[in-house]
Write a protein that holds these residues in place. Structure first.
Motif, PDB file in Angstrom:
ATOM      1  N   GLU A  80      -5.565  -9.822   3.169  1.00 28.35           N
ATOM      2  CA  GLU A  80      -5.756  -9.402   1.776  1.00 28.35           C
ATOM      3  C   GLU A  80      -4.925  -8.160   1.465  1.00 28.35           C
ATOM      4  O   GLU A  80      -4.731  -7.308   2.325  1.00 28.35           O
ATOM      5  N   VAL A  81      -4.485  -8.068   0.213  1.00 26.67           N
ATOM      6  CA  VAL A  81      -3.890  -6.820  -0.269  1.00 26.67           C
ATOM      7  C   VAL A  81      -5.052  -5.973  -0.779  1.00 26.67           C
ATOM      8  O   VAL A  81      -5.781  -6.402  -1.676  1.00 26.67           O
ATOM      9  N   ASP A  82      -5.218  -4.800  -0.196  1.00 24.72           N
ATOM     10  CA  ASP A  82      -6.303  -3.918  -0.626  1.00 24.72           C
ATOM     11  C   ASP A  82      -5.751  -2.955  -1.686  1.00 24.72           C
ATOM     12  O   ASP A  82      -4.950  -2.068  -1.362  1.00 24.72           O
ATOM     13  N   PRO A  83      -6.154  -3.120  -2.966  1.00 24.62           N
ATOM     14  CA  PRO A  83      -5.586  -2.266  -4.021  1.00 24.62           C
ATOM     15  C   PRO A  83      -5.769  -0.782  -3.738  1.00 24.62           C
ATOM     16  O   PRO A  83      -4.963   0.041  -4.174  1.00 24.62           O
ATOM     17  N   ALA A  84      -6.819  -0.426  -2.990  1.00 21.78           N
ATOM     18  CA  ALA A  84      -7.063   0.986  -2.694  1.00 21.78           C
ATOM     19  C   ALA A  84      -5.972   1.567  -1.787  1.00 21.78           C
ATOM     20  O   ALA A  84      -5.782   2.789  -1.725  1.00 21.78           O
ATOM     21  N   CYS A  85      -5.277   0.708  -1.058  1.00 23.53           N
ATOM     22  CA  CYS A  85      -4.235   1.187  -0.131  1.00 23.53           C
ATOM     23  C   CYS A  85      -2.857   1.249  -0.808  1.00 23.53           C
ATOM     24  O   CYS A  85      -1.882   1.660  -0.188  1.00 23.53           O
ATOM     25  N   LEU A  86      -2.792   0.802  -2.064  1.00 25.57           N
ATOM     26  CA  LEU A  86      -1.500   0.770  -2.768  1.00 25.57           C
ATOM     27  C   LEU A  86      -1.356   2.003  -3.641  1.00 25.57           C
ATOM     28  O   LEU A  86      -2.161   2.217  -4.556  1.00 25.57           O
ATOM     29  N   HIS A  87      -0.359   2.815  -3.338  1.00 21.03           N
ATOM     30  CA  HIS A  87      -0.129   4.042  -4.109  1.00 21.03           C
ATOM     31  C   HIS A  87       1.147   3.851  -4.914  1.00 21.03           C
ATOM     32  O   HIS A  87       2.245   4.187  -4.465  1.00 21.03           O
ATOM     33  N   TRP A  88       0.989   3.297  -6.073  1.00 18.61           N
ATOM     34  CA  TRP A  88       2.149   2.916  -6.883  1.00 18.61           C
ATOM     35  C   TRP A  88       1.717   2.771  -8.334  1.00 18.61           C
ATOM     36  O   TRP A  88       0.718   2.123  -8.613  1.00 18.61           O
ATOM     37  N   GLN A  89       2.432   3.422  -9.188  1.00 13.14           N
ATOM     38  CA  GLN A  89       2.169   3.277 -10.620  1.00 13.14           C
ATOM     39  C   GLN A  89       3.469   2.978 -11.333  1.00 13.14           C
ATOM     40  O   GLN A  89       4.464   3.656 -11.088  1.00 13.14           O
ATOM     41  N   PRO A  90       3.487   1.991 -12.200  1.00 14.89           N
ATOM     42  CA  PRO A  90       4.720   1.755 -12.960  1.00 14.89           C
ATOM     43  C   PRO A  90       4.846   2.768 -14.085  1.00 14.89           C
ATOM     44  O   PRO A  90       3.833   3.241 -14.607  1.00 14.89           O
ATOM     45  N   LEU A  91       6.070   3.075 -14.419  1.00 15.28           N
ATOM     46  CA  LEU A  91       6.293   3.885 -15.613  1.00 15.28           C
ATOM     47  C   LEU A  91       6.376   2.947 -16.810  1.00 15.28           C
ATOM     48  O   LEU A  91       6.532   1.740 -16.629  1.00 15.28           O
ATOM     49  N   PRO A  92       6.290   3.462 -18.023  1.00 16.31           N
ATOM     50  CA  PRO A  92       6.387   2.561 -19.184  1.00 16.31           C
ATOM     51  C   PRO A  92       7.607   1.649 -19.118  1.00 16.31           C
ATOM     52  O   PRO A  92       7.550   0.478 -19.444  1.00 16.31           O
TER      53      PRO A  92
END
Ligand code: ACO
Length: 448
Positions: free
Chosen positions: A428-440
């Motif tokens: 599984e991909v654990d969203p809590a382990c993903l540190h990524w935010q898109p910019l607009p």
């Protein structure tokens, strides 16, 4: 019966170029039968190339009903003359596009006996009979100049602790393109002709990870559990790095050259600036070992959330491909855009996406109470509506009524399908382990 229909299509049985046997010789481009090493059965092949080895011709053949990764060099004894004899299926008007051509039969090489064939008819014949579609016809945007040579050059790569047989040609520069075995650094993806040069490179190297930001890091195994050793633990510690094609150009170019060895339709090697590469690694005490990646355009006008995906053969069939696909959809979720992979999909790409979509959609349908629309399914999963429709059609869970597709999810049928997926091993991909935010705008992204 039309003249020529019953005749065998035989190559001229003549000796050429110093070959010494009494076997008939074959020309590149000719069709033949071949005893395949992968199943011991006779298959139709196209002769791609030939060379003389110990006084006899050996031939590089492509099995016309199989993927090109099964192309191989064979000796003349394995080859047979492909005789075109009338078969019941060939005589059927619905499968014979040539009936309008005076009843003459289109030969397997695409020539009609003494007649001209239009390109459309030839293509239709090739499709009907599962022959390779004329590659200069632009099916995948290739043309004659840009299509890579079809004979595999490098046979083996050594990568980390694995040696892997390659599948396809890759345009490594000379003299690397002509070696039998290439040695790769699993951290920089630099390539070497000799192991000792690779070892010298590794001795001087002070990084042990891809040149980008570690945006995903799964937790280490619980205390007392041994580190992942390639099968003992179901959840290996995984990291994913985002590598910018513009900032780490050489690494990304090397990644494309490596992945071309396993991807037939890849055309991107050098113009990597517009892409981000998501490189997945297994972690251990020695460093980060690349197992696969996917690429994504920084700014894409289409719905594509993934351009190319690869799991290195040594790591395939362990669920990493579906992890990478799930990861691409998790990025789509954060961007707030539905996504789909760039086309065409390879055979393995098709199987993997179909499996991912099926599992995710069945999970949704199991949990839903009452009716659900395709739009709602798409919003919940980030899977493009068209992919949902095609997947549910394959499962018999959708109806077309008054110009609209309606989901018709009989719980019993859903449960029957789900039974095949319930015991699958999923990372599984654990969203809590993903540190990524898109910019607009996806072209310029600020690090979290
Ligand atoms: C948009 C594009 O890029 S299309 C191109 C896709 N990439 C390629 O073709 C490159 C070469 N292939 C690969 O790199 C890999 O096969 C991938 C990336 C497609 C899949 O990677 P894997 O790590 O093997 O995927 P994973 O283990 O999650 O398996 C996915 C499914 O494919 C099936 N599969 C994988 N390899 C094979 C195989 N050789 N034969 C049959 N099925 C296979 C698995 O059984 C699984 O199906 P299931 O869920 O129904 O059991």
């Amino acid at each position: 019966m039309a003249e020529g229909r019953d005749e065998d299509v035989r190559p001229p049985a003549r000796q050429q170029g110093g070959a010494s046997t009494s076997q008939p010789t074959f020309e590149p481009g000719q069709k033949a039968t071949c005893l395949a090493s992968f199943d011991g059965q006779q298959h139709m092949v196209e002769i791609i190339d030939r060379r003389v080895e110990r006084g006899d011709f050996i031939y590089y053949v492509h099995y016309t009903d199989r993927d090109r990764r099964l192309d191989e060099w064979v000796t003349a004894e394995k080859l047979g003359v492909w005789a075109l004899t009338p078969r019941p299926s060939l005589a059927r008007a619905d499968t014979l596009p040539t009936v309008s051509l005076g009843g003459d039969l289109l030969s397997p090489t695409g020539d009609v006996n003494n007649l001209k064939v239009t390109r459309r008819l030839k293509r239709k014949y090739e499709e009907t009979h599962h022959l390779p579609v004329d590659e200069h016809g632009g099916d995948h945007g290739h043309d004659k100049e840009h299509h890579p040579p079809r004979v595999k050059n490098i046979q083996v790569v050594e990568f980390g602790r694995y040696e892997m047989d390659t599948w396809y040609y890759s345009p490594y520069p000379e003299p690397y393109a002509s070696v039998n075995k290439l040695y790769l650094c699993e951290y920089t993806l630099k390539y070497f002709r000799k192991k000792k040069t690779l070892l010298r490179h590794l001795a001087k190297l002070d990084i042990r990870h891809p040149p980008g930001d570690e945006i995903y890091r799964s937790p280490p195994p619980p205390p007392g559990q041994p580190n992942y050793t390639g099968g003992a633990v179901t959840k290996p510690p995984i990291s994913v790095f985002e590598v910018d094609g513009k900032k780490a150009k050489v690494y990304c170019q090397n990644l494309c050259l490596l992945s071309k060895l396993f991807l037939d339709h890849k055309t991107l090697y050098y113009d990597v600036d517009p892409f981000l590469f998501y490189v997945m690694c297994e972690r251990d005490q020695h460093g980060y070992h690349m197992v696969g990646y996917f690429s994504k355009e920084k700014s894409c006008m289409e719905d594509y959330n993934l351009a190319c995906i690869l799991t290195l053969p040594a790591y395939q069939r362990k669920g990493y491909g579906k992890f990478l696909i799930a990861f691409a959809y998790e990025l789509s979720r954060r961007e707030g855009r539905v996504g789909t992979p760039e086309r065409p999909l390879s055979d393995l790409g098709t199987v993997s996406f179909r499996s991912y979509w099926t599992r995710v959609l069945l999970e949704q349908l199991r949990n839903v109470k009452g009716d659900v629309s395709i739009k709602e399914m798409s919003d919940a999963t980030m899977i493009r509506a068209q992919d949902i429709v095609e997947t549910l059609q394959g499962l018999g869970l959708i109806k077309y009524w008054k110009g609209t597709h309606l989901i018709h999810a009989d719980p019993r049928v859903v449960q029957e399908h789900w039974a095949k997926y319930a015991h699958q091993r999923v990372i599984e991909v654990d969203p809590a382990c993903l540190h990524w935010q898109p910019l607009p705008t996806t072209t310029a992204r600020k690090r979290p």
